[in-house]
Design a protein around this motif. Structure first.
Motif, PDB file in Angstrom:
ATOM      1  N   GLU A   1      -4.583  -3.545  -3.770  1.00 12.02           N
ATOM      2  CA  GLU A   1      -3.233  -3.487  -4.328  1.00 12.02           C
ATOM      3  C   GLU A   1      -2.887  -2.043  -4.668  1.00 12.02           C
ATOM      4  O   GLU A   1      -3.713  -1.328  -5.251  1.00 12.02           O
ATOM      5  CB  GLU A   1      -3.134  -4.343  -5.600  1.00 12.02           C
ATOM      6  CG  GLU A   1      -3.214  -5.835  -5.336  1.00 12.02           C
ATOM      7  CD  GLU A   1      -2.958  -6.663  -6.592  1.00 12.02           C
ATOM      8  OE1 GLU A   1      -2.627  -6.049  -7.645  1.00 12.02           O
ATOM      9  OE2 GLU A   1      -3.081  -7.896  -6.521  1.00 12.02           O
TER      10      GLU A   1
ATOM     11  N   ASP B   1       6.139   5.998   0.275  1.00 14.02           N
ATOM     12  CA  ASP B   1       6.893   5.498  -0.875  1.00 14.02           C
ATOM     13  C   ASP B   1       7.976   6.518  -1.206  1.00 14.02           C
ATOM     14  O   ASP B   1       7.691   7.630  -1.619  1.00 14.02           O
ATOM     15  CB  ASP B   1       5.947   5.295  -2.065  1.00 14.02           C
ATOM     16  CG  ASP B   1       6.672   4.856  -3.326  1.00 14.02           C
ATOM     17  OD1 ASP B   1       7.852   4.490  -3.233  1.00 14.02           O
ATOM     18  OD2 ASP B   1       6.042   4.889  -4.397  1.00 14.02           O
TER      19      ASP B   1
ATOM     20  N   HIS C   1       3.393  -3.691  -9.553  1.00 12.71           N
ATOM     21  CA  HIS C   1       2.872  -3.973  -8.227  1.00 12.71           C
ATOM     22  C   HIS C   1       3.807  -3.385  -7.157  1.00 12.71           C
ATOM     23  O   HIS C   1       5.021  -3.552  -7.206  1.00 12.71           O
ATOM     24  CB  HIS C   1       2.745  -5.483  -8.019  1.00 12.71           C
ATOM     25  CG  HIS C   1       2.434  -5.876  -6.618  1.00 12.71           C
ATOM     26  ND1 HIS C   1       3.403  -6.177  -5.692  1.00 12.71           N
ATOM     27  CD2 HIS C   1       1.243  -5.985  -5.961  1.00 12.71           C
ATOM     28  CE1 HIS C   1       2.838  -6.479  -4.548  1.00 12.71           C
ATOM     29  NE2 HIS C   1       1.538  -6.380  -4.676  1.00 12.71           N
TER      30      HIS C   1
ATOM     31  N   ARG D   1       0.556  -2.919   5.673  1.00 12.21           N
ATOM     32  CA  ARG D   1       1.608  -3.863   5.283  1.00 12.21           C
ATOM     33  C   ARG D   1       2.731  -3.115   4.586  1.00 12.21           C
ATOM     34  O   ARG D   1       2.512  -2.119   3.911  1.00 12.21           O
ATOM     35  CB  ARG D   1       1.054  -4.943   4.355  1.00 12.21           C
ATOM     36  CG  ARG D   1       2.070  -6.021   3.979  1.00 12.21           C
ATOM     37  CD  ARG D   1       1.423  -7.155   3.227  1.00 12.21           C
ATOM     38  NE  ARG D   1       2.400  -8.195   2.885  1.00 12.21           N
ATOM     39  CZ  ARG D   1       3.060  -8.241   1.741  1.00 12.21           C
ATOM     40  NH1 ARG D   1       2.838  -7.319   0.803  1.00 12.21           N
ATOM     41  NH2 ARG D   1       3.936  -9.195   1.504  1.00 12.21           N
ATOM     42  N   THR D   2       3.950  -3.618   4.750  1.00 10.50           N
ATOM     43  CA  THR D   2       5.123  -3.149   4.014  1.00 10.50           C
ATOM     44  C   THR D   2       5.596  -4.265   3.096  1.00 10.50           C
ATOM     45  O   THR D   2       5.806  -5.397   3.551  1.00 10.50           O
ATOM     46  CB  THR D   2       6.261  -2.753   4.970  1.00 10.50           C
ATOM     47  OG1 THR D   2       5.820  -1.710   5.838  1.00 10.50           O
ATOM     48  CG2 THR D   2       7.478  -2.268   4.180  1.00 10.50           C
ATOM     49  N   ASP D   3       5.758  -3.965   1.818  1.00  7.85           N
ATOM     50  CA  ASP D   3       6.234  -4.964   0.863  1.00  7.85           C
ATOM     51  C   ASP D   3       7.749  -5.098   1.010  1.00  7.85           C
ATOM     52  O   ASP D   3       8.487  -4.113   0.951  1.00  7.85           O
ATOM     53  CB  ASP D   3       5.870  -4.560  -0.563  1.00  7.85           C
ATOM     54  CG  ASP D   3       6.165  -5.665  -1.561  1.00  7.85           C
ATOM     55  OD1 ASP D   3       7.336  -5.766  -1.980  1.00  7.85           O
ATOM     56  OD2 ASP D   3       5.239  -6.401  -1.913  1.00  7.85           O
TER      57      ASP D   3
ATOM     58  N   VAL E   1       2.483  -2.994  -3.414  1.00  6.48           N
ATOM     59  CA  VAL E   1       2.173  -3.646  -2.138  1.00  6.48           C
ATOM     60  C   VAL E   1       0.750  -4.179  -2.207  1.00  6.48           C
ATOM     61  O   VAL E   1      -0.121  -3.584  -2.847  1.00  6.48           O
ATOM     62  CB  VAL E   1       2.355  -2.678  -0.947  1.00  6.48           C
ATOM     63  CG1 VAL E   1       1.427  -1.485  -1.048  1.00  6.48           C
ATOM     64  CG2 VAL E   1       2.147  -3.400   0.387  1.00  6.48           C
ATOM     65  N   THR E   2       0.522  -5.329  -1.538  1.00  7.87           N
ATOM     66  CA  THR E   2      -0.798  -5.946  -1.470  1.00  7.87           C
ATOM     67  C   THR E   2      -1.248  -6.003  -0.017  1.00  7.87           C
ATOM     68  O   THR E   2      -0.468  -6.343   0.885  1.00  7.87           O
ATOM     69  CB  THR E   2      -0.781  -7.376  -2.040  1.00  7.87           C
ATOM     70  OG1 THR E   2      -0.477  -7.319  -3.435  1.00  7.87           O
ATOM     71  CG2 THR E   2      -2.125  -8.066  -1.855  1.00  7.87           C
TER      72      THR E   2
ATOM     73  N   TRP F   1       5.125   1.060   2.043  1.00  7.33           N
ATOM     74  CA  TRP F   1       4.210   0.792   3.151  1.00  7.33           C
ATOM     75  C   TRP F   1       2.860   1.422   2.836  1.00  7.33           C
ATOM     76  O   TRP F   1       2.789   2.526   2.302  1.00  7.33           O
ATOM     77  CB  TRP F   1       4.754   1.376   4.446  1.00  7.33           C
ATOM     78  CG  TRP F   1       3.764   1.331   5.600  1.00  7.33           C
ATOM     79  CD1 TRP F   1       3.567   0.305   6.469  1.00  7.33           C
ATOM     80  CD2 TRP F   1       2.860   2.371   5.999  1.00  7.33           C
ATOM     81  NE1 TRP F   1       2.589   0.620   7.380  1.00  7.33           N
ATOM     82  CE2 TRP F   1       2.134   1.880   7.118  1.00  7.33           C
ATOM     83  CE3 TRP F   1       2.589   3.651   5.517  1.00  7.33           C
ATOM     84  CZ2 TRP F   1       1.160   2.648   7.762  1.00  7.33           C
ATOM     85  CZ3 TRP F   1       1.613   4.408   6.152  1.00  7.33           C
ATOM     86  CH2 TRP F   1       0.914   3.925   7.269  1.00  7.33           C
TER      87      TRP F   1
ATOM     88  N   GLU G   1       9.963  -6.365  -0.988  1.00  7.48           N
ATOM     89  CA  GLU G   1      10.745  -6.118  -2.196  1.00  7.48           C
ATOM     90  C   GLU G   1      10.767  -4.646  -2.587  1.00  7.48           C
ATOM     91  O   GLU G   1      11.813  -4.098  -2.917  1.00  7.48           O
ATOM     92  CB  GLU G   1      10.198  -6.962  -3.353  1.00  7.48           C
ATOM     93  CG  GLU G   1      10.365  -8.456  -3.152  1.00  7.48           C
ATOM     94  CD  GLU G   1       9.905  -9.242  -4.366  1.00  7.48           C
ATOM     95  OE1 GLU G   1       9.519  -8.610  -5.381  1.00  7.48           O
ATOM     96  OE2 GLU G   1       9.929 -10.478  -4.306  1.00  7.48           O
ATOM     97  N   THR G   2       9.612  -3.995  -2.567  1.00  6.00           N
ATOM     98  CA  THR G   2       9.544  -2.597  -3.017  1.00  6.00           C
ATOM     99  C   THR G   2       9.798  -1.603  -1.884  1.00  6.00           C
ATOM    100  O   THR G   2      10.134  -0.455  -2.145  1.00  6.00           O
ATOM    101  CB  THR G   2       8.166  -2.300  -3.627  1.00  6.00           C
ATOM    102  OG1 THR G   2       7.155  -2.417  -2.605  1.00  6.00           O
ATOM    103  CG2 THR G   2       7.856  -3.271  -4.756  1.00  6.00           C
TER     104      THR G   2
END
Length: 226
Positions: A211, A160, A219, A132-134, A221-222, A140, A136-137
Motif C-alpha cells: 500500500e 502522483d 490510502h 496499478r492506478t487507483d 493505491v493498493t 499510479w 479514486e486518487t
C-alpha cells in the motif's frame, strides 16, 4: 528554527528520530530545499539497512554485538552473487549487440558461458512486478520485488501529481503484520514518476499486498501480490 539548523536535521529526519512536530517542520523545509531532498535520498540505503537490522534482531541481542562468521560468509556470498549477476547482464547486453549484427547464433554462446573458475554463472534472484492506478486518487505505482537471503529487495515507482506530501510504501504480510519499506517527499506539481529503493525482512511469498499511503495514513493505491 534557523535555516542552518534545518540543514543539520537532515540526518535525524532520514533516520526517523525527529519528534513529530520537528519532522513536520522539516518536511515543509524539504519542499523548498533541493539540497536536503538530495541528502535524504542519499541516507535511504543506510536507513534501510538499520531498519532491516532492527526488524531481524531479537531484543535480547546487544545492539553492538559483533557479527559471527556465518553471517559474514552469507554477506560475502551475496556480494559475490551480485557481482556475477552484473557480469551476466553485461554479457547479455553484448550478446544483444552481436545478434543485431549477425542474426542471432552468437546468443547461445553467451548463455552457456562459464565463469573463470569453471562454475556456471549464477542467475539473477527471482523477481516479481505489479502495477496499478487507483481510480479514486489517480495515483499510479509499480512495485518490483527481488528475493534476497534476508528477505526482499523492493523498488517502487510512483506517479502522483497531487504533491507536495510525504508518502510511504508499506508491505502487509499474510499474517497481517506491516513493515514500512521506504518513504519519500512527493514534490509539488510533479508529473514525472519517482523511483525509490527499499527492503523488507519478509520474502515475496509472505507478502499479501503493498500500500502507498501518506504520512497521515491516507490510502493512495493498493497493489496485491501475484
Amino acid at each position: 528554527m534557523r535555516s542552518l539548523e534545518r540543514h543539520r536535521d537532515v540526518g535525524a529526519y532520514a533516520l526517523g528520530v525527529l519528534g513529530e512536530a520537528e519532522a513536520f517542520r522539516f518536511e515543509d523545509h524539504l519542499v523548498e530545499c533541493a539540497q536536503c531532498t538530495a541528502f535524504v535520498s542519499e541516507y535511504r540505503p543506510a536507513t534501510r539497512q538499520l531498519m532491516l537490522y532492527r526488524q531481524s534482531t531479537p531484543r535480547s541481542v546487544h545492539p553492538f554485538a559483533a557479527p559471527g562468521p556465518r553471517l559474514l560468509d552469507r554477506l560475502l556470498g551475496e556480494v559475490a552473487t551480485r557481482n556475477r549477476a552484473r557480469r551476466r547482464r553485461l554479457l547479455f547486453a553484448l550478446a544483444a549487440s552481436v545478434v543485431l549484427a549477425t542474426g542471432g547464433p552468437a546468443l547461445a554462446l553467451v548463455v552457456g558461458h562459464d565463469s573463470p573458475s569453471g562454475t556456471a554463472v549464477v542467475a539473477d534472484p527471482p523477481s516479481s512486478q505489479m502495477a496499478r492506478t487507483d481510480a479514486e486518487t489517480g495515483v499510479w505505482a509499480q512495485v518490483t520485488t527481488r528475493e534476497r537471503l534476508w528477505g526482499s529487495d523492493i523498488e517502487v515507482e510512483v506517479k502522483d501529481a497531487k504533491g507536495p506530501r510525504s508518502c510511504e510504501l508499506v508491505a502487509i504480510g499474510k499474517d497481517g503484520s506491516e513493515q514500512s519499506v521506504t518513504s519519500w517527499m512527493e514534490p509539488a506539481d510533479n508529473e514525472a514518476p519517482l523511483t525509490m529503493q527499499g527492503g523488507s525482512s519478509m520474502r515475496s511469498d509472505e507478502i499479501r499486498r503493498f500500500e502507498v499511503r501518506t504520512a497521515d495514513g491516507e490510502h493512495l493505491v493498493t497493489l496485491n501480490s501475484p
